[in-house]
Scaffold this motif. Structure first.
Motif, PDB file in Angstrom:
ATOM      1  N   SER A  79       0.139  -1.307  -0.012  1.00 44.93           N
ATOM      2  CA  SER A  79      -0.133  -0.222   0.282  1.00 44.93           C
ATOM      3  C   SER A  79       0.974   1.220  -0.289  1.00 44.93           C
ATOM      4  CB  SER A  79      -0.934  -0.029   1.457  1.00 44.93           C
ATOM      5  OG  SER A  79      -1.015   1.890   1.529  1.00 44.93           O
ATOM      6  N   CYS A  80       1.552   1.377   0.871  1.00 39.90           N
ATOM      7  CA  CYS A  80       2.444   2.821   0.888  1.00 39.90           C
ATOM      8  C   CYS A  80       3.822   2.057   0.535  1.00 39.90           C
ATOM      9  CB  CYS A  80       2.947   3.353   2.069  1.00 39.90           C
ATOM     10  SG  CYS A  80       3.763   2.078   3.896  1.00 39.90           S
ATOM     11  N   CYS A 120       2.462  -3.535   8.235  1.00 40.91           N
ATOM     12  CA  CYS A 120       2.967  -2.617   7.670  1.00 40.91           C
ATOM     13  C   CYS A 120       3.389  -1.963   8.649  1.00 40.91           C
ATOM     14  CB  CYS A 120       2.182  -1.533   6.161  1.00 40.91           C
ATOM     15  SG  CYS A 120       3.704  -0.825   6.077  1.00 40.91           S
ATOM     16  N   CYS A 123       2.245   2.093   7.202  1.00 40.91           N
ATOM     17  CA  CYS A 123       0.586   2.455   8.023  1.00 40.91           C
ATOM     18  C   CYS A 123      -0.688   1.365   8.201  1.00 40.91           C
ATOM     19  CB  CYS A 123       0.659   2.290   6.057  1.00 40.91           C
ATOM     20  SG  CYS A 123       0.080   1.184   5.328  1.00 40.91           S
TER      21      CYS A 123
HETATM   22 ZN   LIG Z   1       2.465   0.941   4.902  1.00 40.73          ZN
END
Ligand SMILES: [Zn+2]
Length: 127
Positions: A79-80, A120, A123
């Motif tokens: 995602s990040c 993660c 995030c």
């Molecule tokens: Zn992340």
């Protein structure tokens, strides 16, 4: 002589495997992603490593060994993009699941887990 491929789940994993194969005297080439999957617009984090057919069995054994021992080989956050990842403890993760995973690897099928293996730290995304 034919060239065979081993599919790794991440770029990190493929470079780790390549280093191990070279240590064992096995010639390998990381297949250039940009010319294949990315160019065709396929979002796939797996990376193929090409080895000679005669080395395939040993290379697969080394890959399995690396996966069993390789807790330090962590993916990055989808995602990040952060590499600040922790592995989640999974009490339900049975040996049956591991065997299924190895079978998937041996069949060159990208492994898709239905449960979350990693989180993660940046995030909070679980994947
Ligand atoms: Zn992340």
């Amino acid at each position: 002589m034919e060239v065979k491929r081993i599919t790794c789940r991440t770029a990190i994993e493929s470079s780790a495997l390549c280093a191990k194969l070279e240590e064992a005297g096995i010639k390998c080439v990381i297949y250039d992603e940009t010319n294949s999957k990315v160019a065709r617009g396929i979002l796939d984090p797996t990376i193929d490593i090409m080895v000679n057919e005669e080395d395939l069995e040993r290379a697969n054994a080394i890959y399995e060994e690396m996966l069993k021992a390789g807790e330090e080989v962590l993916p990055w956050c989808p995602s990040c993009g952060s590499e600040n990842i922790v592995k989640l403890d999974k009490p339900k993760h049975t040996s049956k699941g591991l065997l299924g995973f190895i079978a998937a690897v041996l069949c060159f099928v990208p492994f898709r887990s239905s449960t979350n293996n990693y989180m993660c730290k940046d995030c909070g995304n679980k994947f």
